[in-house]
Design a protein around this motif. Structure first.
Motif, PDB file in Angstrom:
ATOM      1  N   ALA A  10      87.410   0.932 -20.429  1.00 44.67           N
ATOM      2  CA  ALA A  10      88.712   0.840 -21.101  1.00 44.67           C
ATOM      3  C   ALA A  10      88.535   0.840 -22.618  1.00 44.67           C
ATOM      4  O   ALA A  10      89.315   1.476 -23.341  1.00 44.67           O
ATOM      5  N   ALA A  11      87.514   0.157 -23.105  1.00 47.13           N
ATOM      6  CA  ALA A  11      87.262   0.133 -24.551  1.00 47.13           C
ATOM      7  C   ALA A  11      86.860   1.516 -25.055  1.00 47.13           C
ATOM      8  O   ALA A  11      87.340   1.973 -26.103  1.00 47.13           O
ATOM      9  N   LEU A  12      86.005   2.196 -24.310  1.00 45.15           N
ATOM     10  CA  LEU A  12      85.565   3.531 -24.713  1.00 45.15           C
ATOM     11  C   LEU A  12      86.717   4.525 -24.663  1.00 45.15           C
ATOM     12  O   LEU A  12      86.988   5.240 -25.643  1.00 45.15           O
ATOM     13  N   LEU A  13      87.421   4.574 -23.548  1.00 43.59           N
ATOM     14  CA  LEU A  13      88.530   5.514 -23.410  1.00 43.59           C
ATOM     15  C   LEU A  13      89.703   5.136 -24.312  1.00 43.59           C
ATOM     16  O   LEU A  13      90.344   6.004 -24.903  1.00 43.59           O
ATOM     17  N   GLY A  14      89.967   3.847 -24.444  1.00 42.03           N
ATOM     18  CA  GLY A  14      91.041   3.397 -25.317  1.00 42.03           C
ATOM     19  C   GLY A  14      90.787   3.754 -26.771  1.00 42.03           C
ATOM     20  O   GLY A  14      91.698   4.174 -27.488  1.00 42.03           O
ATOM     21  N   GLY A  15      89.536   3.607 -27.202  1.00 42.53           N
ATOM     22  CA  GLY A  15      89.186   4.006 -28.563  1.00 42.53           C
ATOM     23  C   GLY A  15      89.399   5.489 -28.784  1.00 42.53           C
ATOM     24  O   GLY A  15      89.885   5.915 -29.841  1.00 42.53           O
ATOM     25  N   PHE A  16      89.062   6.275 -27.777  1.00 41.76           N
ATOM     26  CA  PHE A  16      89.284   7.718 -27.871  1.00 41.76           C
ATOM     27  C   PHE A  16      90.778   8.033 -27.939  1.00 41.76           C
ATOM     28  O   PHE A  16      91.226   8.806 -28.784  1.00 41.76           O
TER      29      PHE A  16
END
Length: 117
Positions: A17-23
């Motif tokens: 979620a952190a990786l995709l959310g940052g994207f």
């Protein structure tokens, strides 16, 4: 042991979620050519790496079979994402194609996890 596995699955999901959310938060900036890799993306990728390795170990410790080819593919994709984010993390602007590649690889990793049985 099931509680521990569920805990690490939850942490793994938080990492993705952190990786995709940052994207996703940088999508508008990507369109303008000013996207950058935010620290949460690096932390999310590292969280995924650590929790994924722990999950494989816990499943093997319980005697469950692990699809080593699937885990290897997911690991390879994650290492590429982690490498790109780590190397370019301090740059003020990241090329659209490179930024899009990280998003595509992240989505591919999610689809591999869910659809590959």
């Amino acid at each position: 042991m099931d509680v521990l596995i569920h805990l690490f699955v939850a942490l793994h999901i938080i990492g993705i979620a952190a990786l995709l959310g940052g994207f996703l938060t940088q999508m508008k900036a990507m369109g303008q050519g000013t996207a950058r890799f935010v620290p949460g993306m690096l932390h999310g990728a590292l969280t995924m790496l650590v929790t994924g390795a722990v999950l494989v170990g816990l499943h093997q410790a319980e005697g469950h079979s692990v699809n080593n080819i699937k885990i290897g593919v997911k690991l390879a994709v994650l290492v590429v994402v982690l490498g790109l984010v780590y190397v370019k993390r301090d740059e003020e602007k990241v090329d659209k194609g490179l930024f899009g590649l990280v998003g595509a690889l992240t989505a591919a990793n999610i689809f591999i996890a869910v659809l590959w049985t």
